[in-house]
Design an enzyme around this catalytic site. Structure first.
Site, PDB file in Angstrom:
ATOM      1  N   LYS A 115      11.051  -0.599   6.408  1.00 35.04           N
ATOM      2  CA  LYS A 115      11.404  -1.290   7.651  1.00 35.04           C
ATOM      3  C   LYS A 115      10.170  -2.056   8.093  1.00 35.04           C
ATOM      4  CE  LYS A 115      11.109  -1.221  11.606  1.00 35.04           C
ATOM      5  NZ  LYS A 115      10.715  -2.540  12.142  1.00 35.04           N
ATOM      6  N   PRO A 116      10.137  -3.379   7.798  1.00 31.76           N
ATOM      7  CA  PRO A 116       8.960  -4.155   8.209  1.00 31.76           C
ATOM      8  C   PRO A 116       8.996  -4.433   9.714  1.00 31.76           C
ATOM      9  CG  PRO A 116      10.581  -5.591   7.161  1.00 31.76           C
ATOM     10  CD  PRO A 116      11.174  -4.199   7.156  1.00 31.76           C
ATOM     11  N   ALA A 117       7.859  -4.849  10.255  1.00 36.39           N
ATOM     12  CA  ALA A 117       7.795  -5.167  11.685  1.00 36.39           C
ATOM     13  C   ALA A 117       8.711  -6.353  11.991  1.00 36.39           C
ATOM     14  CB  ALA A 117       6.365  -5.507  12.068  1.00 36.39           C
ATOM     15  N   ARG A 143       0.834  -1.211   0.000  1.00 39.00           N
ATOM     16  CA  ARG A 143       0.000   0.000   0.000  1.00 39.00           C
ATOM     17  C   ARG A 143       0.869   1.263   0.000  1.00 39.00           C
ATOM     18  NH1 ARG A 143      -4.869   0.343   4.394  1.00 39.00           N
ATOM     19  NH2 ARG A 143      -3.350   1.347   5.733  1.00 39.00           N
ATOM     20  N   GLU A 191      -0.748   6.244   9.299  1.00 35.24           N
ATOM     21  CA  GLU A 191      -1.937   5.386   9.434  1.00 35.24           C
ATOM     22  C   GLU A 191      -1.850   4.752  10.808  1.00 35.24           C
ATOM     23  OE1 GLU A 191      -4.386   5.228   7.408  1.00 35.24           O
ATOM     24  OE2 GLU A 191      -3.553   6.178   5.627  1.00 35.24           O
ATOM     25  N   LEU A 192      -2.642   5.253  11.762  1.00 37.95           N
ATOM     26  CA  LEU A 192      -2.424   4.873  13.168  1.00 37.95           C
ATOM     27  C   LEU A 192      -3.584   4.029  13.716  1.00 37.95           C
ATOM     28  CD1 LEU A 192      -0.976   8.359  14.200  1.00 37.95           C
ATOM     29  CD2 LEU A 192       0.222   6.387  13.239  1.00 37.95           C
ATOM     30  N   CYS A 208      -6.679  -2.490  12.553  1.00 42.14           N
ATOM     31  CA  CYS A 208      -7.001  -1.129  12.986  1.00 42.14           C
ATOM     32  C   CYS A 208      -8.456  -0.814  12.683  1.00 42.14           C
ATOM     33  CB  CYS A 208      -6.090  -0.135  12.275  1.00 42.14           C
ATOM     34  SG  CYS A 208      -6.105  -0.379  10.494  1.00 42.14           S
ATOM     35  N   GLU A 254      -7.792  -0.254  21.790  1.00 41.87           N
ATOM     36  CA  GLU A 254      -7.979  -1.288  20.764  1.00 41.87           C
ATOM     37  C   GLU A 254      -7.850  -2.669  21.401  1.00 41.87           C
ATOM     38  OE1 GLU A 254      -4.625   0.210  18.197  1.00 41.87           O
ATOM     39  OE2 GLU A 254      -6.055  -0.279  16.641  1.00 41.87           O
TER      40      GLU A 254
HETATM   41  P1  NAD Z   1       3.885  -0.504  16.370  1.00 37.69           P
HETATM   42  O1  NAD Z   1       3.614   0.957  16.356  1.00 37.69           O
HETATM   43  O2  NAD Z   1       4.370  -1.120  17.601  1.00 37.69           O
HETATM   44  O3  NAD Z   1       4.955  -0.871  15.251  1.00 37.69           O
HETATM   45  C1  NAD Z   1       4.799  -0.488  13.903  1.00 37.69           C
HETATM   46  C2  NAD Z   1       6.173  -0.440  13.246  1.00 37.69           C
HETATM   47  O4  NAD Z   1       6.953   0.578  13.862  1.00 37.69           O
HETATM   48  C3  NAD Z   1       6.990  -1.719  13.356  1.00 37.69           C
HETATM   49  O5  NAD Z   1       7.739  -1.878  12.181  1.00 37.69           O
HETATM   50  C4  NAD Z   1       7.907  -1.418  14.529  1.00 37.69           C
HETATM   51  O6  NAD Z   1       9.094  -2.171  14.489  1.00 37.69           O
HETATM   52  C5  NAD Z   1       8.198   0.046  14.283  1.00 37.69           C
HETATM   53  N1  NAD Z   1       8.619   0.798  15.467  1.00 37.69           N
HETATM   54  C6  NAD Z   1       8.329   0.555  16.764  1.00 37.69           C
HETATM   55  N2  NAD Z   1       8.890   1.512  17.547  1.00 37.69           N
HETATM   56  C7  NAD Z   1       9.515   2.371  16.714  1.00 37.69           C
HETATM   57  C8  NAD Z   1      10.268   3.569  16.912  1.00 37.69           C
HETATM   58  N3  NAD Z   1      10.474   4.074  18.122  1.00 37.69           N
HETATM   59  N4  NAD Z   1      10.757   4.197  15.829  1.00 37.69           N
HETATM   60  C9  NAD Z   1      10.545   3.707  14.591  1.00 37.69           C
HETATM   61  N5  NAD Z   1       9.853   2.584  14.338  1.00 37.69           N
HETATM   62  C10 NAD Z   1       9.343   1.921  15.387  1.00 37.69           C
HETATM   63  O7  NAD Z   1       2.538  -1.175  15.840  1.00 37.69           O
HETATM   64  P2  NAD Z   1       2.229  -2.734  15.675  1.00 37.69           P
HETATM   65  O8  NAD Z   1       2.025  -3.301  17.037  1.00 37.69           O
HETATM   66  O9  NAD Z   1       3.209  -3.379  14.752  1.00 37.69           O
HETATM   67  O10 NAD Z   1       0.834  -2.680  14.886  1.00 37.69           O
HETATM   68  C11 NAD Z   1      -0.375  -2.528  15.519  1.00 37.69           C
HETATM   69  C12 NAD Z   1      -0.852  -1.086  15.442  1.00 37.69           C
HETATM   70  O11 NAD Z   1      -0.894  -0.671  14.076  1.00 37.69           O
HETATM   71  C13 NAD Z   1      -2.258  -0.922  15.944  1.00 37.69           C
HETATM   72  O12 NAD Z   1      -2.355   0.245  16.734  1.00 37.69           O
HETATM   73  C14 NAD Z   1      -3.086  -0.753  14.675  1.00 37.69           C
HETATM   74  O13 NAD Z   1      -4.286  -0.067  14.846  1.00 37.69           O
HETATM   75  C15 NAD Z   1      -2.134  -0.027  13.803  1.00 37.69           C
HETATM   76  N6  NAD Z   1      -2.482  -0.190  12.375  1.00 37.69           N
HETATM   77  C16 NAD Z   1      -3.015   0.876  11.718  1.00 37.69           C
HETATM   78  C17 NAD Z   1      -3.387   0.732  10.391  1.00 37.69           C
HETATM   79  C18 NAD Z   1      -3.976   1.886   9.635  1.00 37.69           C
HETATM   80  O14 NAD Z   1      -4.007   1.818   8.422  1.00 37.69           O
HETATM   81  N7  NAD Z   1      -4.448   2.937  10.285  1.00 37.69           N
HETATM   82  C19 NAD Z   1      -3.202  -0.485   9.733  1.00 37.69           C
HETATM   83  C20 NAD Z   1      -2.650  -1.550  10.439  1.00 37.69           C
HETATM   84  C21 NAD Z   1      -2.290  -1.382  11.776  1.00 37.69           C
END
Ligand code: NAD
Length: 474
Positions: free
Chosen positions: A171-173, A156, A247-248, A281, A378
Site C-alpha cells: 500500500k503506497p502513500a 527495500r 521503520e518510524l 527520517c 521532525e
Molecule cells: P505516515 O505515517 O503518515 O504514512 C505512511 C503510510 O501509512 C502511508 O502509506 C499512509 O497512507 C499510511 N497510513 C496512514 N495512516 C494509516 C493508518 N491509520 N493505517 C494504515 N496505514 C496508514 O508517514 P508519511 O507522512 O507518509 O511519511 C513521513 C514519515 O515517515 C516521517 O515520520 C519519517 O520519519 C518516516 N520515515 C521513516 C523511515 C525509516 O526508515 N525509519 C523512512 C522514511 C520515512
C-alpha cells in the site's frame, strides 16, 4: 500516466473509486489513481496466497536470478523512474536519481542474499541431540510505505520479501503511488509471477490495512512512516500476533566537535540535512556545534545553503524542489516562526516564496533554543537548526534526550573520542565523519520509538522469515 489502476494478480483493475495525485511543483493534478477497497484487498490476498505457494518452493537460485534481472532492468531505466519520482514527490533530479539507484540496489543485494539463508547444526550440550536451525518464509506480508521515497521504501521491502519466498501486498502513500505502480511491469518482465506482488493505492488506508492485518493468511506487517501510525499498526498487529517491522520517525542529532575537519563536517552536514531536501527520517534535525568553531561553521554552512537553487525539480539545474504538499510546508513555516519567537536568528532563507508550488528556501537558523518545537519534532524540510555546546558529556546527554533513536551524526578527527561518543549514542545507526548511512548492504533501523527490526544487510531478509528448530537424533 500509463499506470494508475490497482495491480492485482498481474492485472490492472480500475477500482470503484479514484483519487487525484498532484505535482507539488505546480499544484496541478498529475493523475487520477484507483482507490482500493476491501473487495480489492481480498482479491490481492487470494492472488498472493496462490502465487506464494509456488514461489516459496522455488530454489533460492531461481528467486535470486529474477531479483537480479529486476536490478538490471531498473538500472537501465533510472532516468525514467527518477522523472516520475520528481513529478509526484517534487524532489530535485539529483535526489530522484539517487533514490532510483538506491531503490534498484535492493534487488541486487537481495538477489545475493536469497542464496544465503544460512541455518545451523550443532549438538545439544546436555542430551547430545542435534539442534538443526533453519529459516522458512514467514507468510504473506502487508507492506505500507511513505511518500518521501516512493521507490526505495517499496523495494527495500519487496526485494527481501521475495528473496525469503513471501508474497506481498503493498500500500503506497496516497501522495505518491505512481512510482510503485510503474515498477510492476518491470517486475513482470523480470519474471516475477502474477499475484506475488500486488499494489493497492487507497484513499482509505486505515480501513484497508486494518482489514488485511486481520486476515489469517497474513503473517508480516512491514511499515515505514510516522511513529504515530506505526504505533497504531503495532496495536492492530497484536490481534493476530503478526511479525512487525517498523521503520518510524527520527530526530537525528548531528554533532560537530572542535577537532572535526571543517570541510568534512560542512560537506557531511549538508548531505545529512539536504538529501531529499530534508524530507528524510535520517535528516540532521538538531545540529550541535562546539562553541569554539560555531562562528566558522555557521558562516560556511550559510554560504553553502544560500547557494542552492530552488525550483521545479525537473529542471536539472535545480538543487532543491518543492515540499510534497501544503501541510508539510505549513509545518516547516510554523517551526521557523516558533524557533525565531524563542530566540533563534535566521542566517539565510526563512521566507516562503509567492506563487504556485509548495516551495520553501534552504534556511539556516542559529542560536536555536532547547525549547523550540523543531528540537522535539521532525522538521522534514530544508531548515538547518544550529545549537552550540561546550562539552562532550553535555552534548551526548542532549543528543540522547528524545524518544527517537534512528540515526546520529558525529564529526571528529580524534577516532578514540569519536568511537567512544558513537557507543554512548542511543541510536540504531551513526554516521561518523559521514552524512550518509543508507546502504542496502547495512542494517537500517532505529532504537526506541524509531522502530523495530532492520531493513537491508543480512537482517533484512530475516524480517520475512521464521526460524524453525528441529531437535533430532539418528
Ligand atoms: P505516515 O505515517 O503518515 O504514512 C505512511 C503510510 O501509512 C502511508 O502509506 C499512509 O497512507 C499510511 N497510513 C496512514 N495512516 C494509516 C493508518 N491509520 N493505517 C494504515 N496505514 C496508514 O508517514 P508519511 O507522512 O507518509 O511519511 C513521513 C514519515 O515517515 C516521517 O515520520 C519519517 O520519519 C518516516 N520515515 C521513516 C523511515 C525509516 O526508515 N525509519 C523512512 C522514511 C520515512
Amino acid at each position: 500516466m500509463d499506470y494508475t489502476d490497482l495491480y492485482i494478480n498481474g492485472q490492472w483493475r480500475p477500482g470503484a473509486e479514484r483519487f487525484d495525485v498532484y505535482n507539488p511543483a505546480d499544484e496541478q493534478v498529475l493523475a487520477s489513481v484507483a482507490s482500493a477497497d476491501i473487495a480489492d484487498a481480498d482479491a490481492a490476498l487470494d492472488a498472493a496466497e496462490r502465487a506464494m505457494k509456488e514461489w516459496a518452493v522455488r530454489t533460492p537460485r531461481a528467486r535470486s536470478e529474477i531479483l537480479r534481472t529486476a536490478w538490471e532492468l531498473m538500472t537501465a531505466r533510472l532516468e525514467e523512474f527518477a522523472h516520475l519520482i520528481t513529478l509526484e514527490n517534487g524532489k530535485a533530479r539529483a535526489d530522484a536519481m539517487g533514490e532510483a539507484g538506491y531503490a534498484a540496489e535492493f534487488f541486487r543485494w537481495f538477489a545475493e542474499e536469497a542464496v544465503r539463508a544460512d541455518g545451523l547444526i550443532t549438538h545439544a550440550p546436555a542430551s547430545g541431540a542435534r539442534i538443526i536451525v533453519q529459516h522458512k518464509p514467514a507468510g504473506l506480508a502487508v507492506l505500507v510505505t511513505p511518500w518521501n521515497y516512493p521507490a526505495a521504501m517499496g523495494t527495500r521491502k519487496i526485494a527481501p520479501a521475495l528473496a525469503a519466498g513471501c508474497g506481498v501486498i503493498i500500500k503506497p502513500a496516497s501522495e505518491t503511488p505512481l512510482t510503485m505502480l510503474a515498477l510492476m511491469p518491470l517486475l513482470e518482465e523480470a519474471g516475477v509471477p502474477p499475484g506475488l506482488v500486488n499494489v493497492l493505492p487507497s484513499k482509505r488506508s486505515g480501513a484497508l490495512v486494518d482489514h488485511m492485518l486481520h486476515d489469517p493468511r497474513v503473517r508480516v506487517v512491514s511499515f515505514t512512516g510516522s511513529t504515530a501510525v506505526g504505533r497504531k499498526l503495532l496495536h492492530t498487529a497484536a490481534d493476530q500476533v503478526l511479525k512487525p517491522a517498523m521503520e518510524l520517525g527520527g530526530n537525528a542529532p548531528c554533532i560537530i566537535f572542535e577537532d572535526a575537519d571543517m570541510d568534512t563536517a560542512i560537506e557531511g552536514t549538508m548531505l545529512a540535512k539536504m538529501r531529499n531536501l530534508g524530507e528524510a527520517c535520517t535528516a540532521a534535525n538538531r545540529i550541535y556545534v562546539h562553541e569554539s568553531v560555531a562562528a566558522e561553521f555557521t558562516r560556511r554552512l550559510t554560504e553553502k545553503m544560500s547557494a542552492l537553487k530552488l525550483g521545479d525539480g525537473t529542471d536539472p539545474t535545480v538543487d532543491v524542489g518543492p515540499l510534497v504538499n501544503a501541510d508539510t510546508r505549513d509545518k516547516v513555516v510554523a517551526f521557523v516562526a516558533d524557533a525565531v519567537a524563542k530566540g533563534a536568528t535566521i542566517e539565510c532563507g526563512g521566507e516562503t516564496p509567492s506563487g504556485k508550488g509548495f516551495f520553501y528556501p534552504p534556511t539556516v537558523l542559529s542560536n536555536v533554543t532547547g525549547t523550540a518545537d523543531c528540537v522535539r519534532d521532525e522538521i522534514f524540510g530544508p531548515v538547518a537548526a544550529l545549537q552550540v555546546f561546550r562539552d562532550q558529556d553535555e552534548v551526548i546527554a542532549r543528543a540522547n534526550d528524545t524518544e527517537y533513536g534512528l540515526v546520529a551524526y558525529v564529526f571528529s578527527s580524534d577516532m578514540k573520542r569519536a568511537m567512544q561518543v558513537c557507543e554512548r549514542l542511543d541510536y540504531g545507526m551513526v554516521g561518523l565523519n559521514r552524512g550518509l548511512v543508507s546502504d542496502p548492504a547495512a542494517p537500517f533501523g532505529g532504537t526506541k520509538q524509531s522502530g523495530l527490526g532492520r531493513e537491508g544487510g543480512h537482517e533484512g531478509m530475516l524480517e520475512f522469515m521464521e526460524t524453525q528448530y528441529i531437535s533430532a537424533s539418528w
